[in-house]
Design a protein around this motif. Structure first.
Motif, short mmCIF file in Angstrom:
data_model
loop_
_atom_site.label_atom_id
_atom_site.label_comp_id
_atom_site.label_asym_id
_atom_site.label_seq_id
_atom_site.Cartn_x
_atom_site.Cartn_y
_atom_site.Cartn_z
N VAL A 121 0.84 -1.20 0.00
CA VAL A 121 0.00 0.00 0.00
C VAL A 121 0.87 1.25 0.00
CG1 VAL A 121 -1.62 1.33 1.37
CG2 VAL A 121 -1.93 -1.12 1.10
N LEU A 122 1.90 1.20 0.83
CA LEU A 122 2.81 2.33 0.91
C LEU A 122 3.45 2.59 -0.45
CD1 LEU A 122 5.26 3.18 3.66
CD2 LEU A 122 6.17 2.92 1.39
N ILE A 123 3.90 1.50 -1.08
CA ILE A 123 4.57 1.66 -2.37
C ILE A 123 3.62 2.27 -3.39
CG2 ILE A 123 5.62 0.41 -4.29
CD1 ILE A 123 6.75 -1.54 -2.27
N VAL A 124 2.37 1.76 -3.39
CA VAL A 124 1.41 2.25 -4.39
C VAL A 124 1.08 3.72 -4.16
CG1 VAL A 124 -0.95 2.06 -5.20
CG2 VAL A 124 0.43 0.01 -4.91
N ILE A 125 0.80 4.08 -2.90
CA ILE A 125 0.44 5.49 -2.63
C ILE A 125 1.61 6.41 -2.95
CG2 ILE A 125 -0.20 7.16 -0.85
CD1 ILE A 125 -1.84 5.06 0.49
N ALA A 126 2.80 6.04 -2.49
CA ALA A 126 3.96 6.90 -2.72
C ALA A 126 4.25 7.02 -4.21
CB ALA A 126 5.18 6.35 -1.98
N ALA A 127 4.20 5.88 -4.92
CA ALA A 127 4.50 5.92 -6.34
C ALA A 127 3.45 6.72 -7.09
CB ALA A 127 4.58 4.50 -6.90
N GLY A 135 -8.34 10.46 -4.67
CA GLY A 135 -8.15 9.16 -5.31
C GLY A 135 -7.90 8.07 -4.30
N VAL A 136 -7.03 8.35 -3.34
CA VAL A 136 -6.72 7.35 -2.31
C VAL A 136 -7.97 7.04 -1.48
CG1 VAL A 136 -5.43 6.99 -0.17
CG2 VAL A 136 -4.26 7.84 -2.20
N GLY A 137 -8.69 8.10 -1.13
CA GLY A 137 -9.92 7.91 -0.37
C GLY A 137 -10.90 7.04 -1.11
N LEU A 138 -11.10 7.34 -2.39
CA LEU A 138 -12.03 6.57 -3.21
C LEU A 138 -11.62 5.11 -3.26
CD1 LEU A 138 -12.92 8.60 -6.43
CD2 LEU A 138 -14.44 7.76 -4.65
N THR A 139 -10.31 4.89 -3.51
CA THR A 139 -9.85 3.51 -3.67
C THR A 139 -10.10 2.70 -2.41
OG1 THR A 139 -8.12 4.44 -5.02
CG2 THR A 139 -7.91 2.13 -4.46
N PHE A 140 -9.67 3.24 -1.28
CA PHE A 140 -9.72 2.43 -0.07
C PHE A 140 -11.10 2.40 0.56
CE2 PHE A 140 -5.17 3.16 -0.49
CZ PHE A 140 -4.78 1.85 -0.50
N MET A 186 -6.72 2.11 8.84
CA MET A 186 -6.90 3.44 8.27
C MET A 186 -5.88 4.48 8.75
SD MET A 186 -8.94 3.41 5.92
CE MET A 186 -9.46 1.84 5.28
N PRO A 187 -5.56 4.52 10.05
CA PRO A 187 -4.54 5.50 10.47
C PRO A 187 -3.22 5.31 9.73
CG PRO A 187 -5.62 4.54 12.36
CD PRO A 187 -6.09 3.78 11.18
N TYR A 188 -2.89 4.03 9.50
CA TYR A 188 -1.63 3.76 8.80
C TYR A 188 -1.68 4.31 7.38
CZ TYR A 188 1.74 1.11 6.09
OH TYR A 188 2.74 0.74 5.24
N TYR A 189 -2.80 4.06 6.66
CA TYR A 189 -2.94 4.59 5.30
C TYR A 189 -2.90 6.11 5.30
CZ TYR A 189 -4.32 -0.08 3.80
OH TYR A 189 -4.33 -1.40 3.52
N PHE A 190 -3.57 6.67 6.29
CA PHE A 190 -3.64 8.12 6.39
C PHE A 190 -2.25 8.71 6.60
CE2 PHE A 190 -4.95 12.08 8.67
CZ PHE A 190 -5.61 12.64 7.59
N VAL A 210 0.61 7.33 5.69
CA VAL A 210 1.36 7.21 4.43
C VAL A 210 0.97 8.33 3.48
CG1 VAL A 210 1.69 5.80 2.38
CG2 VAL A 210 1.67 4.73 4.64
N LEU A 211 -0.34 8.58 3.40
CA LEU A 211 -0.82 9.63 2.50
C LEU A 211 -0.25 10.99 2.89
CD1 LEU A 211 -2.71 10.50 0.22
CD2 LEU A 211 -4.49 10.84 1.91
#
Lengths: 124, 485, 295
Positions: free
Chosen positions: B314-320, B364-369, B389-393, B395-396
């Motif tokens: 997830v980190l790789i995808v969001i960062a990339a 986009g990230v919000g929509l996806t997840f 969710m906190p982890y994704y947030f 990373v974002l």
């Protein structure tokens, strides 16, 4: 009067215009008091820079061929006197004189040819 | 030696080396990962031995074949004396070495006989020479399909090869001969690609045929959305709108559909993964489960941080995605049009365009997840889990903080492309790897150091403000000092 | 405002190459200036400095009375620019592109846009990405003139046009000078076109200004003499300082001379020769212009 310019000959366009208008006035194609098209109109019809046209006009003014009237097109002044017309002829004949000398012909023979040409023209 | 020289001169380039090295590294990670069954619950259908046996030679064949394809369709290649046999000789020699090395590497893992392994390697190498065939989209598609099946059902394929060594060797040799013939046929050298699939990314450009140019023009119908506005004026926000139009207007109304359409590769991966470990589910459930796993937790990949938590993908995808938006398609005024804007205004439009990029990424990230992820989970009856969710947030937020790096890079990328200095492709690859790495380090550091969510939020927001401030200062400085053309 | 642009001591270096080397130039308005020079003489670099796209290493560039690097929206909306390498936005139609760019300027003239589309024969329903090089150039020109610019900068604008369209474009540029009193700077290799419309000529060579004069003056400055000896003898080489190029063959000779410094009578007397003076057009004098020093 129909003016023709060749932008690719090495003769500056303003010079071509001055010569043509001066000849037109001297030969009576343009009569005294006749209006010359405006700078703008001439620039459009000949496809040349308006600056060039103004330059030609101001030279003709200096020579007394044209008269400037504020806000209106230039007009032709009086037809030039005989001396000026002779001067124009001399200018036109100068290259002919060079040719005569290069052909190694004597003056009398050349004048005979010239006279015949002038009279032939008259007869027709 | 004179026979080998042309081929080795062709492949002796920095970009070939780097692409090769990265492919090798990536393949090795996959193979080593698969070779440790106790760490992975599934992947029962995958045979790391066969994947390595076919994968390494195929990667080499693809790389060398791509280099030859790039060269063979130039207008001068066909006229060179004995160019086909010379290149073919080099290609085959390199292939034999690669195959021998691979067999040596794999022999301890695989139960297949050595000659059979050698035949399989050689076949994969030769066939992969036309893996991406610029002359035919069908060949390219078929190759991709074969490769996918070979990987996904590698256990079965290895079984078949073990049971019937002769047919397997014969098939492999046949496919290899076909690939060699296709790569080096006289007619291949004569033709120019009508629909060029680039054999290799980046600077390996193919000379294209007139026919192709005509096709491309016919395809390019106007599809952009209409633009309606009056005089934009000296303010910067209307120009940001113009920049959005220039960046995304070309996609037209169906832009989103087309963007998804372009991600068919990802979709295929999801389907494939559903197919591999379908278990007792039906296909709809299997696809849904794979999608959910892909977004939230995957049994295939080690969880990131604590056991059962979200994982690093997830980190790789969001960062990339963040870097790609900033670097490759930022909201910015195109250099193709002359805009009557002062240098300061240009800086301002660029800066605000960056803010728009950040907003698009967030949405986009919000929509996806939230929408796709939890929607799918709800559809297939999974219990919704919000603990990641906190982890994704986090990373974002870290990605947003670091995004100006990408915008900054783009300014200089543009300059480098204009001046044609440096190897853009290698720069891009390292840029992406580096960026993901920095995001990962920062995310872990934040998670390790700060324990209170509120403090974390405040710190990250302040960091964001600081990074924006820094970016703005740098941007105005750039526009004051740089040549823009 | 006396000058459309003024350049003082402009020097630009790229790494080790000096692209522009101490340029001094002033252009009043209205006027059409031809910027001539061979490939790599620095024409495009000079133009990009005028537009404020590049920054000088030394010297100053002033465009429409502002330092060109600090040009604001208010000045830029009075400038039209056609770059040498035209790209534009591929995905728009010609019509969409015109509508889009028209929003950049407060004084966009749709009438002129329609007139030019018709005169240059450009189909506005086509997609920009499908346009040929010539049609792309037409669109770029239309995009650069419909806001009635005071200064129009064209970097090699006519190279891909057919003769008829080229003629119409040149005529339109003259109209621009007449109607908007615009100053036009046009860089070009097509000397016949330039000769038709420009009144001022600037020549660059190796990043220096080597000629900065009115076209008329240039035409009067140089001429060709065709010489026939009257006594059968001509020197193998003429050593007069105003002779710039020569070709002697027996009793005949062809000289290119700096007319302004020449003395026909003295020459005729010294060499016993008949001289016919022929003018030189821009194309013929171009080699002289780029070779000569401003002194």
């Amino acid at each position: 009067m129909i003016l023709v310019v060749d932008t690719h000959s090495g003769i500056p366009v303003y010079r071509q215009l001055v010569d043509q208008i001066r000849f037109g006035v001297a030969s009576g194609l343009l009569t005294a008091g006749e209006e010359i098209p405006s700078t703008r109109a001439l620039s459009a019809s000949l496809g040349v820079n308006p600056m060039t046209i103004s330059k030609a006009f101001s030279l003709l003014e200096e020579d007394g061929v044209l008269e400037r009237r504020p806000g209106r097109p230039h007009v032709v002044r009086a037809r030039p006197d005989r001396a000026t017309r002779l001067e124009q002829l001399e200018q036109a004949l100068r290259p002919v004189a060079t040719k005569v000398r290069q052909l190694d012909l004597e003056t009398d023979a050349a004048i005979t040819v010239f006279r015949r040409l002038l009279e032939n023209r008259k007869k027709r | 030696m004179t026979l080998l020289r042309p081929f080795f001169l062709l492949i002796a380039r920095a970009s070939v080396f780097w692409i090769g090295a990265l492919t090798l590294l990536w393949l090795s990670v996959v193979v080593v990962g698969l070779a440790q069954p106790e760490a992975r619950p599934v992947a029962a259908l995958l045979d790391p031995g066969l994947i390595a046996l076919v994968g390494y030679p195929a990667a080499a064949g693809w790389l060398f074949g791509g280099v030859i394809q790039e060269f063979q369709h130039t207008s001068f290649a066909y006229q060179l004396p004995r160019v086909r046999p010379r290149l073919a000789f080099g290609f085959v020699m390199a292939g034999l070495v690669v195959a021998a090395l691979t067999v040596g590497l794999v022999s301890s893992v695989s139960s297949l006989g050595l000659p059979l392994m050698f035949a399989l390697s050689c076949g994969a190498y030769c066939a992969a020479g036309v893996l991406l065939d610029p002359l035919s989209r069908w060949v390219t598609g078929l190759n991709a399909l074969v490769l996918l099946v070979l990987t996904a059902r590698s256990q079965d394929v290895a079984g078949f090869a073990g049971d019937h060594p002769w047919p397997a060797a014969l098939i492999s040799c046949g496919v290899g001969t076909w690939g060699l013939r296709r790569l080096f046929a006289r007619s291949t050298f004569r033709r120019k690609p009508g629909r060029p699939t680039k054999p290799l990314p980046g600077r390996f450009a193919l000379e294209r045929s007139q026919d192709y140019e005509r096709q491309k023009q016919a395809q390019r119908r106007a599809q952009g959305t209409a633009w309606r506005a009056g005089y934009l004026g000296p303010d910067s926000w209307p120009w940001v709108r113009a920049a959005i139009h220039e960046t995304y207007g070309g996609l037209g109304r169906m832009g989103l559909v087309k963007a998804i359409n372009g991600a068919w590769g990802l979709l295929l991966l999801v389907l494939l993964s559903a197919w591999i470990d379908k278990g007792e589910f039906n296909y709809v459930e299997a696809v849904g489960r794979s999608l959910y796993d892909a977004l939230f937790r995957s049994p295939h990949v080690a969880p990131f941080g604590q056991e059962g938590g979200p994982y690093g993908m997830v980190l790789i995808v969001i960062a990339a995605a963040g870097l790609a938006m900033a670097l490759l398609r930022p909201v910015a005024l195109s250099g193709a049009v002359f805009h009557p804007l002062s240098r300061l205004q240009r800086a301002r439009v660029d800066y605000r365009g960056g803010l728009v990029d950040a907003a698009i990424l967030t949405v986009g990230v919000g929509l996806t997840f939230f929408v796709i992820g939890h929607g799918v989970g709800w559809l297939i009856g999974f219990e919704p889990r919000f603990d990641f969710m906190p982890y994704y947030f986090r990373v974002l937020l870290v990605t947003l903080i670091l995004m100006p790096l990408g915008h900054w890079g783009r300014l200089h990328l543009g300059e480098a492309t204009r001046r044609r200095t440096g190897n853009t492709l290698v720069g891009l690859v390292f840029g992406f790897v580096g960026f993901v790495f920095i995001v990962a380090v920062c995310t872990s550091a934040v998670a390790a150091i700060i324990t209170s969510p509120l403090v974390e939020l405040i710190v990250l927001t302040m960091a964001w403000a600081a990074s924006q401030r820094l970016y703005w200062t740098g941007l105005t400085g750039y526009y004051q000092r740089a040549d823009l053309a | 405002m006396a000058y459309a642009f003024e350049i003082h001591g402009l020097t630009k270096r790229f790494d080790t190459v000096t692209a522009l080397d101490g340029i001094d130039l002033r252009v009043g308005r209205p006027s059409i200036v031809g910027l001539l020079g061979r490939n790599g003489s620095g024409k495009t670099t000079l133009i990009q400095h005028l537009m404020g796209l590049q920054l000088p290493n030394e010297g100053t560039v002033t465009t429409l009375a502002r330092p060109s690097h600090a040009l604001r929206h208010d000045e830029l909306i009075h400038i039209g620019y056609v770059p040498q390498e035209i790209r534009l936005l591929d995905w728009m139609t010609v019509e969409q592109h015109l509508r889009y760019v028209s929003c950049f300027y407060p004084a966009w003239d749709t009438g002129r846009e329609q007139k030019l589309l018709a005169a240059l024969e450009l189909d506005s329903t086509k997609t920009v990405g499908t346009l040929s090089a010539g049609n792309l150039q037409k669109l770029a020109v239309i995009l650069a003139v419909c806001h009635h610019p005071d200064l129009l900068v064209l970097d090699e604008p006519v190279s891909d046009f057919d003769p008829i369209v080229r003629g119409r474009l040149l005529e339109f540029l003259l109209e621009l000078v007449r109607e908007d009193e615009a100053t036009i700077l046009v860089s070009s290799h097509v000397l016949r076109d330039v000769e038709r419309i420009v009144d001022w000529v600037v020549c660059l060579d190796k990043g220096r200004v080597v000629t900065d004069a009115s076209l008329d003056e240039l035409k009067e400055r140089y001429s060709e003499w065709r010489i026939v000896s009257t006594d059968g003898a001509l020197p193998a080489r003429f050593s007069e300082p105003y002779v710039l190029a020569q070709e002697v063959s027996g009793r005949q000779a062809r000289l290119v001379v700096r007319q302004s410094a020449a003395d026909v009578a003295a020459f005729r007397a010294a060499h016993a020769a008949e001289i016919t003076v022929h003018p030189l057009n821009l194309e013929e004098m171009f080699p002289l212009l780029v070779r000569e020093d401003p002194s």
